[in-house]
Design a protein around this motif. Structure first.
Motif, short mmCIF file in Angstrom:
data_model
loop_
_atom_site.label_atom_id
_atom_site.label_comp_id
_atom_site.label_asym_id
_atom_site.label_seq_id
_atom_site.Cartn_x
_atom_site.Cartn_y
_atom_site.Cartn_z
N GLU A 51 0.83 -1.21 0.00
CA GLU A 51 0.00 0.00 0.00
C GLU A 51 0.87 1.26 0.00
N LEU A 52 1.89 1.27 0.84
CA LEU A 52 2.79 2.42 0.88
C LEU A 52 3.55 2.58 -0.44
N ALA A 53 3.98 1.48 -1.02
CA ALA A 53 4.69 1.54 -2.30
C ALA A 53 3.77 2.08 -3.38
N ASP A 54 2.51 1.66 -3.36
CA ASP A 54 1.55 2.12 -4.37
C ASP A 54 1.34 3.63 -4.25
N HIS A 55 1.24 4.14 -3.03
CA HIS A 55 1.04 5.57 -2.85
C HIS A 55 2.30 6.37 -3.13
#
Length: 133
Positions: A51-55
């Motif tokens: 999720e953090l990588a996607d954002h």
């Protein structure tokens, strides 16, 4: 796999999972041999990282595009300059040849130009060199 008390754990959370998620967690537990809390912690850690990588990709991607564009700009400018030089040389040759033909009076300049243009367009549209006609 870490021992039971090797984690630096924060506050506990009470959550309820859908039956489908619960059965998938049990299947993963059987495959990996982990306990239920360890499996859930690992899966949650992976999901958080994704999720953090996607954002963060939304933040990093424009910077990467700008850096690539800046590094390609000199090559783009060089290709544009070479293309302009080739166009000028080609036009100079064409008009020099037409001027010579016009002064020699051997052929009609307009007809020569039209025929040469047709052949040039045909040549640029063929994938291989033109065969002898």
């Amino acid at each position: 796999m870490p021992a039971k008390n090797d984690y630096d754990l924060g506050e506990p959370y009470k959550i309820r999972l859908e039956p489908d998620s619960e059965s998938k967690i049990h299947a993963i537990m059987e495959l990996t041999g982990e306990s239920k809390p360890d499996t859930i912690r690992r899966l949650l850690r992976i999901a958080i990282e994704l999720e953090l990588a996607d954002h963060s990709l939304g933040f990093v991607l424009p910077q990467i595009r700008r850096a690539v564009s800046e590094s390609l700009k000199p090559f783009e400018n060089r290709i544009a300059a070479l293309t302009a030089k080739a166009t000028i040389a080609s036009a100079t040759s064409m008009y020099t040849n037409l001027e010579y033909l016009g002064q020699s009076g051997k052929r009609d300049i307009k007809a020569v130009h039209e025929e040469a243009r047709k052949r040039a367009v045909s040549y640029t549209r063929t994938p291989t060199d033109l065969k002898d006609e």
